[in-house]
Design an enzyme around this catalytic site. Structure first.
Site, PDB file in Angstrom:
ATOM      1  N   TYR A  51      -2.661   5.135 -16.905  1.00  0.00           N
ATOM      2  CA  TYR A  51      -1.633   5.547 -15.934  1.00  0.00           C
ATOM      3  C   TYR A  51      -0.466   6.302 -16.578  1.00  0.00           C
ATOM      4  CZ  TYR A  51      -3.856   2.980 -12.091  1.00  0.00           C
ATOM      5  OH  TYR A  51      -4.708   2.567 -11.105  1.00  0.00           O
ATOM      6  N   ASN A 114      -4.352  -1.499  -3.570  1.00  0.00           N
ATOM      7  CA  ASN A 114      -5.237  -0.626  -2.784  1.00  0.00           C
ATOM      8  C   ASN A 114      -6.700  -0.613  -3.236  1.00  0.00           C
ATOM      9  OD1 ASN A 114      -4.868   0.890  -5.062  1.00  0.00           O
ATOM     10  ND2 ASN A 114      -3.831   2.594  -4.056  1.00  0.00           N
ATOM     11  N   GLU A 128     -10.454  10.277 -18.158  1.00  0.00           N
ATOM     12  CA  GLU A 128     -10.601   8.849 -17.857  1.00  0.00           C
ATOM     13  C   GLU A 128     -11.953   8.299 -18.332  1.00  0.00           C
ATOM     14  OE1 GLU A 128      -7.591   8.797 -13.986  1.00  0.00           O
ATOM     15  OE2 GLU A 128      -9.750   8.731 -13.632  1.00  0.00           O
TER      16      GLU A 128
HETATM   17  P1  IDP Z   1      -4.301   7.267  -6.574  1.00  0.00           P
HETATM   18  O1  IDP Z   1      -4.708   5.898  -7.064  1.00  0.00           O
HETATM   19  O2  IDP Z   1      -4.656   7.462  -5.133  1.00  0.00           O
HETATM   20  O3  IDP Z   1      -4.794   8.389  -7.457  1.00  0.00           O
HETATM   21  P2  IDP Z   1      -1.669   7.690  -7.789  1.00  0.00           P
HETATM   22  O4  IDP Z   1      -0.542   8.454  -7.185  1.00  0.00           O
HETATM   23  O5  IDP Z   1      -2.396   8.284  -8.946  1.00  0.00           O
HETATM   24  O6  IDP Z   1      -2.697   7.330  -6.601  1.00  0.00           O
HETATM   25  O7  IDP Z   1      -1.101   6.265  -8.189  1.00  0.00           O
HETATM   26  C1  IDP Z   1      -1.877   5.401  -8.974  1.00  0.00           C
HETATM   27  C2  IDP Z   1      -1.733   4.006  -8.456  1.00  0.00           C
HETATM   28  O8  IDP Z   1      -0.381   3.570  -8.598  1.00  0.00           O
HETATM   29  C3  IDP Z   1      -2.035   3.813  -6.970  1.00  0.00           C
HETATM   30  O9  IDP Z   1      -3.408   3.710  -6.668  1.00  0.00           O
HETATM   31  C4  IDP Z   1      -1.299   2.528  -6.692  1.00  0.00           C
HETATM   32  O10 IDP Z   1      -2.053   1.409  -7.170  1.00  0.00           O
HETATM   33  C5  IDP Z   1      -0.064   2.668  -7.556  1.00  0.00           C
HETATM   34  N1  IDP Z   1       1.051   3.205  -6.787  1.00  0.00           N
HETATM   35  C6  IDP Z   1       1.234   4.490  -6.385  1.00  0.00           C
HETATM   36  N2  IDP Z   1       2.383   4.625  -5.693  1.00  0.00           N
HETATM   37  C7  IDP Z   1       2.928   3.383  -5.644  1.00  0.00           C
HETATM   38  C8  IDP Z   1       4.125   2.858  -5.079  1.00  0.00           C
HETATM   39  O11 IDP Z   1       4.919   3.559  -4.448  1.00  0.00           O
HETATM   40  N3  IDP Z   1       4.331   1.524  -5.241  1.00  0.00           N
HETATM   41  C9  IDP Z   1       3.488   0.717  -5.921  1.00  0.00           C
HETATM   42  N4  IDP Z   1       2.346   1.163  -6.489  1.00  0.00           N
HETATM   43  C10 IDP Z   1       2.069   2.484  -6.349  1.00  0.00           C
END
Ligand code: IDP
Ligand code: MG
Length: 153
Positions: A51, A114, A128
Protein backbone atom coordinates in the site's frame (compact mmCIF):
# COMPACT_ATOMS: atom_id res chain seq x y z
CA UNK A 1 -8.70 -8.61 -25.26
CA UNK A 2 -5.12 -9.35 -24.25
CA UNK A 3 -4.59 -12.05 -21.63
CA UNK A 4 -3.63 -10.37 -18.35
CA UNK A 5 -2.75 -11.44 -14.83
CA UNK A 6 -4.07 -9.65 -11.75
CA UNK A 7 -3.16 -9.85 -8.08
CA UNK A 8 -6.25 -10.57 -5.99
CA UNK A 9 -6.52 -10.85 -2.22
CA UNK A 10 -9.32 -11.91 0.10
CA UNK A 11 -8.62 -9.51 2.96
CA UNK A 12 -8.76 -10.46 6.67
CA UNK A 13 -12.46 -9.48 6.92
CA UNK A 14 -13.31 -11.75 4.00
CA UNK A 15 -11.45 -14.67 5.58
CA UNK A 16 -13.05 -14.10 9.01
CA UNK A 17 -16.52 -13.84 7.47
CA UNK A 18 -16.16 -17.07 5.49
CA UNK A 19 -16.14 -15.39 2.08
CA UNK A 20 -13.04 -17.08 0.63
CA UNK A 21 -15.09 -19.61 -1.34
CA UNK A 22 -17.56 -16.97 -2.50
CA UNK A 23 -14.81 -14.78 -3.97
CA UNK A 24 -13.12 -17.74 -5.68
CA UNK A 25 -16.48 -18.99 -6.99
CA UNK A 26 -17.29 -15.67 -8.63
CA UNK A 27 -13.91 -15.43 -10.37
CA UNK A 28 -13.89 -19.11 -11.37
CA UNK A 29 -17.36 -19.15 -12.87
CA UNK A 30 -16.52 -16.01 -14.84
CA UNK A 31 -13.97 -18.15 -16.68
CA UNK A 32 -10.86 -16.64 -15.10
CA UNK A 33 -7.99 -19.02 -14.38
CA UNK A 34 -6.31 -19.36 -10.98
CA UNK A 35 -2.53 -19.35 -11.43
CA UNK A 36 -1.29 -18.90 -7.85
CA UNK A 37 -2.65 -18.90 -4.29
CA UNK A 38 -1.13 -18.49 -0.84
CA UNK A 39 -2.94 -18.40 2.51
CA UNK A 40 -0.85 -16.33 4.85
CA UNK A 41 -0.52 -13.80 7.63
CA UNK A 42 0.82 -10.59 6.05
CA UNK A 43 4.11 -9.28 7.49
CA UNK A 44 3.89 -5.56 8.29
CA UNK A 45 6.70 -4.73 5.88
CA UNK A 46 4.87 -6.44 3.00
CA UNK A 47 1.62 -4.64 3.84
CA UNK A 48 3.42 -1.29 3.87
CA UNK A 49 5.07 -2.02 0.50
CA UNK A 50 1.79 -3.21 -1.00
CA UNK A 51 0.00 0.00 0.00
CA UNK A 52 3.04 2.27 -0.50
CA UNK A 53 1.10 4.66 -2.79
CA UNK A 54 -1.30 5.41 0.10
CA UNK A 55 1.32 6.07 2.79
CA UNK A 56 0.37 9.76 3.17
CA UNK A 57 -3.37 9.07 3.57
CA UNK A 58 -4.87 9.55 7.04
CA UNK A 59 -6.28 6.01 6.96
CA UNK A 60 -2.89 4.38 6.16
CA UNK A 61 -1.99 3.27 9.74
CA UNK A 62 -5.46 1.77 10.22
CA UNK A 63 -5.25 0.06 6.83
CA UNK A 64 -1.91 -1.57 7.72
CA UNK A 65 -3.25 -2.67 11.13
CA UNK A 66 -6.28 -4.19 9.40
CA UNK A 67 -4.39 -6.03 6.63
CA UNK A 68 -1.98 -7.53 9.18
CA UNK A 69 -4.74 -8.40 11.69
CA UNK A 70 -5.49 -11.88 10.37
CA UNK A 71 -4.73 -14.23 7.49
CA UNK A 72 -5.45 -13.36 3.87
CA UNK A 73 -5.73 -15.41 0.71
CA UNK A 74 -3.31 -13.94 -1.85
CA UNK A 75 -3.93 -15.06 -5.44
CA UNK A 76 -3.10 -14.44 -9.07
CA UNK A 77 -5.88 -14.78 -11.64
CA UNK A 78 -5.48 -14.80 -15.42
CA UNK A 79 -7.76 -14.15 -18.37
CA UNK A 80 -8.61 -11.82 -21.23
CA UNK A 81 -8.80 -8.29 -19.78
CA UNK A 82 -8.51 -9.82 -16.30
CA UNK A 83 -7.46 -6.61 -14.54
CA UNK A 84 -10.55 -4.53 -15.38
CA UNK A 85 -12.86 -7.56 -15.37
CA UNK A 86 -11.85 -8.30 -11.77
CA UNK A 87 -12.15 -4.64 -10.71
CA UNK A 88 -15.68 -4.62 -12.14
CA UNK A 89 -16.53 -7.92 -10.44
CA UNK A 90 -15.31 -6.47 -7.09
CA UNK A 91 -17.12 -3.14 -7.38
CA UNK A 92 -16.15 0.36 -6.23
CA UNK A 93 -13.68 0.83 -3.36
CA UNK A 94 -16.49 2.15 -1.14
CA UNK A 95 -19.06 -0.66 -0.88
CA UNK A 96 -21.79 1.94 -0.31
CA UNK A 97 -21.13 3.17 -3.87
CA UNK A 98 -20.52 -0.24 -5.46
CA UNK A 99 -22.98 -1.47 -8.08
CA UNK A 100 -25.43 -4.16 -6.97
CA UNK A 101 -24.20 -7.63 -7.87
CA UNK A 102 -20.55 -6.82 -7.23
CA UNK A 103 -18.66 -8.53 -4.41
CA UNK A 104 -18.30 -5.32 -2.40
CA UNK A 105 -21.96 -4.36 -2.81
CA UNK A 106 -23.18 -7.85 -1.96
CA UNK A 107 -20.92 -8.46 1.05
CA UNK A 108 -19.70 -5.17 2.50
CA UNK A 109 -20.85 -1.82 3.88
CA UNK A 110 -17.75 0.16 4.77
CA UNK A 111 -14.67 1.29 2.79
CA UNK A 112 -12.32 0.09 5.54
CA UNK A 113 -13.71 -3.48 5.43
CA UNK A 114 -14.28 -4.13 1.73
CA UNK A 115 -13.40 -7.85 1.57
CA UNK A 116 -11.23 -7.96 -1.55
CA UNK A 117 -8.27 -6.39 -3.31
CA UNK A 118 -7.60 -6.44 -7.07
CA UNK A 119 -4.82 -4.75 -9.05
CA UNK A 120 -5.92 -1.50 -10.69
CA UNK A 121 -3.67 -1.41 -13.81
CA UNK A 122 -1.21 -3.59 -15.74
CA UNK A 123 1.72 -1.76 -14.08
CA UNK A 124 0.27 -2.27 -10.59
CA UNK A 125 -0.51 -5.91 -11.35
CA UNK A 126 3.07 -6.59 -12.40
CA UNK A 127 4.42 -4.87 -9.29
CA UNK A 128 2.01 -6.59 -6.90
CA UNK A 129 2.47 -10.08 -8.38
CA UNK A 130 6.26 -9.71 -8.03
CA UNK A 131 5.84 -8.43 -4.47
CA UNK A 132 3.66 -11.34 -3.29
CA UNK A 133 4.88 -14.30 -5.36
CA UNK A 134 8.12 -15.80 -6.58
CA UNK A 135 8.10 -16.52 -10.35
CA UNK A 136 8.07 -20.30 -9.76
CA UNK A 137 4.88 -20.00 -7.66
CA UNK A 138 2.92 -18.91 -10.77
CA UNK A 139 1.53 -22.01 -12.44
CA UNK A 140 0.97 -21.93 -16.21
CA UNK A 141 -1.38 -24.61 -17.53
CA UNK A 142 -4.04 -25.23 -20.19
CA UNK A 143 -7.66 -26.10 -19.49
CA UNK A 144 -9.66 -28.10 -22.02
CA UNK A 145 -12.46 -25.56 -21.59
CA UNK A 146 -10.33 -22.52 -22.51
CA UNK A 147 -11.61 -22.48 -26.12
CA UNK A 148 -15.19 -22.27 -24.81
CA UNK A 149 -14.37 -19.22 -22.68
CA UNK A 150 -12.42 -17.13 -25.20
CA UNK A 151 -11.57 -17.55 -28.88
CA UNK A 152 -8.04 -18.91 -29.10
CA UNK A 153 -5.75 -16.69 -31.16
P1 IDP B 1 -8.99 -0.20 -4.11
O1 IDP B 1 -8.80 -1.26 -3.05
O2 IDP B 1 -10.38 -0.21 -4.65
O3 IDP B 1 -7.93 -0.24 -5.19
P2 IDP B 1 -7.56 2.13 -3.04
O4 IDP B 1 -7.94 3.55 -3.24
O5 IDP B 1 -6.36 1.60 -3.73
O6 IDP B 1 -8.86 1.23 -3.39
O7 IDP B 1 -7.41 1.91 -1.47
C1 IDP B 1 -6.86 0.71 -0.99
C2 IDP B 1 -7.63 0.27 0.22
O8 IDP B 1 -7.50 1.23 1.26
C3 IDP B 1 -9.14 0.13 0.03
O9 IDP B 1 -9.53 -1.08 -0.59
C4 IDP B 1 -9.62 0.22 1.45
O10 IDP B 1 -9.41 -1.03 2.12
C5 IDP B 1 -8.67 1.24 2.05
N1 IDP B 1 -9.26 2.57 2.01
C6 IDP B 1 -9.39 3.39 0.93
N2 IDP B 1 -9.98 4.55 1.27
C7 IDP B 1 -10.23 4.46 2.60
C8 IDP B 1 -10.82 5.35 3.54
O11 IDP B 1 -11.26 6.46 3.23
N3 IDP B 1 -10.91 4.89 4.82
C9 IDP B 1 -10.45 3.68 5.21
N4 IDP B 1 -9.87 2.80 4.36
C10 IDP B 1 -9.77 3.19 3.06
MG1 MG C 1 -5.94 0.16 -5.19
Amino acid sequence: MAVERSFVMVKPDGVQRGLVGEVIRRLERRGLKLVAAKFMRVPRELAEKHYEALKDKPFFPGLIDFITSGPVLAMVWEGPGAISVIRNTMGATDPAKASPGTIRADFALDVSRNVVHGSDSPETAEREIALWFRPEELVSYDRSVDGWIAEEK
